[in-house]
Motif scaffolding. Structure first.
Motif, PDB file in Angstrom:
ATOM      1  N   ASP A   1      37.005 -56.984 -14.390  1.00  0.00           N
ATOM      2  CA  ASP A   1      36.340 -56.623 -15.650  1.00  0.00           C
ATOM      3  C   ASP A   1      34.844 -56.928 -15.568  1.00  0.00           C
ATOM      4  O   ASP A   1      34.001 -56.112 -15.987  1.00  0.00           O
TER       5      ASP A   1
ATOM      6  N   GLU B   1      33.068 -54.425 -13.452  1.00  0.00           N
ATOM      7  CA  GLU B   1      32.900 -53.150 -14.153  1.00  0.00           C
ATOM      8  C   GLU B   1      31.732 -53.213 -15.126  1.00  0.00           C
ATOM      9  O   GLU B   1      30.964 -52.250 -15.266  1.00  0.00           O
TER      10      GLU B   1
ATOM     11  N   PRO C   1      27.356 -50.156 -11.449  1.00  0.00           N
ATOM     12  CA  PRO C   1      28.314 -49.796 -10.416  1.00  0.00           C
ATOM     13  C   PRO C   1      28.007 -50.298  -9.009  1.00  0.00           C
ATOM     14  O   PRO C   1      28.652 -49.856  -8.066  1.00  0.00           O
TER      15      PRO C   1
ATOM     16  N   ARG D   1      41.618 -50.409  -9.419  1.00  0.00           N
ATOM     17  CA  ARG D   1      40.577 -50.367 -10.455  1.00  0.00           C
ATOM     18  C   ARG D   1      39.414 -49.474 -10.045  1.00  0.00           C
ATOM     19  O   ARG D   1      38.830 -48.769 -10.879  1.00  0.00           O
ATOM     20  N   PHE D   2      39.046 -49.497  -8.763  1.00  0.00           N
ATOM     21  CA  PHE D   2      37.894 -48.728  -8.290  1.00  0.00           C
ATOM     22  C   PHE D   2      38.319 -47.800  -7.150  1.00  0.00           C
ATOM     23  O   PHE D   2      38.048 -48.071  -5.970  1.00  0.00           O
TER      24      PHE D   2
END
Length: 417
Positions: free
Chosen positions: A149, A152, A156, A384-385
């Motif tokens: 989190d 994020e 980026p 997540r990425f």
């Protein structure tokens, strides 16, 4: 983990014995091939094929041995006739130290033999079981999610080392031991100083003294007012304050540095092998195998050493009492006699027997904790990425060479379209 009995080397480990006896001693190969930071020095593969136990010339003039095959490495690491005590060792790499090495500091299990080592190990073994470490899974997943989190929000582009790889094991080991997390940067910097081959003896002594003084005060506080953590639990053992402080330094340093480097370097390896990145992202159930394969492929604890307490016949040679055997874990984990296509990262490989956690009575005490941390960290990051990639060219990533634990100093990554 209980002591593993010594096992004879299989036949293929004995080949090349006569050549090893007649050949001139070699120097420890350290130059990695250009273009692939994950591969060991190419000279190690040649030595492994020709003479898996080769004569090695040490910087201090000692002539000992270099073990490069998986079979010979396991034989050395599991044989009680080889000692781990530092004062018996000759170091195979250049350092600022001259003369005989001092004995291991109190609490440093790596530099102990039985029965001293056994006493410490028995106190701790039950506290690092598979079951106990698995119970930490939910907390580790929460720590992982919290840092994803934060990435994020910050992104980026971030340095994965400081944003993700270091905080997960740091928070976990600090909570487990009962050390305030606010001090983790101090301990990480001190540990890096101790583990760097370029640190002066004075720098190492100062770093060790600072850690001992801080943790010594903490041990006294835990005895006076125990809390729910490992250090408090150990105040009920027969360890005195000096022993408990030394053990705390040992456990904290190991818990901070090794897993952090595996998470960072492992991510670098996955980003450099997009097919493997995609495979793990598509099937998070591969996490168990992925961790074992990354441990094998990277083998960040590249080198170990043992000194013979008596004459030992090994791989067709006689290692004389007092001679040091340097064990190239990274060469052993790339042994084609053990792993087909060993230079290929294959997350579906059954990488059982990998030596990334060591072998024998000194096999990593916290290996189950490290596995739980990595099983959470890698799939969660990739999920997540999904567009995660390096933010700089691969050859600009600064590698942690000249240190006991291989890794990266920084890993700039980015994501998005």
């Amino acid at each position: 983990m209980l002591h593993e009995s010594s096992t004879p080397a299989p036949d293929n480990a004995l080949e090349g014995g006569a050549l090893a006896a007649s050949a001139d001693p070699v120097r420890l190969p350290v130059e990695r091939p250009s273009g692939c930071p994950f591969d060991p020095p190419a000279e190690l593969a040649r030595l492994r094929a020709e003479r898996p136990l080769a004569r090695l010339s040490f910087p201090d003039g000692h002539v000992g041995w270099l073990a490069t095959s998986h079979a010979v490495a396991r034989a050395v690491l599991s044989d009680s006739r080889f000692s781990s005590r530092y004062e018996f060792m000759h170091l195979p790499f250049e350092t600022g130290f001259t003369g005989e090495l001092p004995p291991a500091p109190v609490g440093d299990m790596t530099g102990m033999d039985a029965p001293e080592h056994t006493r410490y190990r028995r106190l701790l073994a039950g506290k690092f079981t598979v079951r106990r470490m698995a119970l930490l899974g939910d907390r580790i997943e929460r720590i992982t999610a919290d840092h994803l989190d934060a990435m994020e929000r910050q992104g980026p582009t971030v340095d994965l080392v400081t944003a993700y790889a270091q905080p997960i094991p740091a928070l976990t080991i600090c909570e487990l031991l009962g050390v305030p997390y606010d001090e983790h940067h101090f301990f990480q910097e001190s540990t890096a100083t101790v583990m760097s081959h370029s640190s002066t003896p004075e720098d190492v002594a100062a770093a060790m003294t600072a850690m001992h003084e801080y943790l010594g005060r903490l041990v006294v506080a835990k005895r006076a007012a125990p809390t729910d953590d490992l250090l408090s639990d150990l105040t009920g053992s027969d360890l005195d304050d000096e022993e408990l402080t030394g053990l705390a330094v040992f456990l904290l340093g190991a818990g901070l540095d090794t897993t952090a480097n595996m998470i960072a370097l492992g991510t670098f390896a996955l980003l450099s092998n997009p097919d493997q990145f995609a495979a793990l992202r598509a099937d998070p159930g591969l996490a168990d195998q992925a961790v074992e394969e990354l441990m094998r492929y990277l083998t960040i604890a590249q080198l170990s050493a043992r000194s013979a307490l008596e004459d030992v016949e090994l791989a067709g040679q006689v290692v004389r009492a007092g001679e040091t055997v340097a064990v190239s874990m990274e060469a052993a984990d790339r042994d084609p006699a053990k792993y087909p296509d060993p230079d290929v990262l294959d997350l579906r490989r059954k990488a059982s027997g990998q030596l990334g956690f060591g072998h024998g009575i000194h096999q990593c005490l916290g290996q189950q904790l490290a596995r739980v941390e990595m099983r959470a960290a890698f799939p969660a990051l990739l999920t997540r990425f999904p567009t995660l990639r390096l933010a700089v060219p691969a050859d600009e990533i600064p590698l942690r060479t000249g240190m006991n634990i291989f890794g990266v100093h920084r890993l700039p990554v980015t994501w998005g379209e």
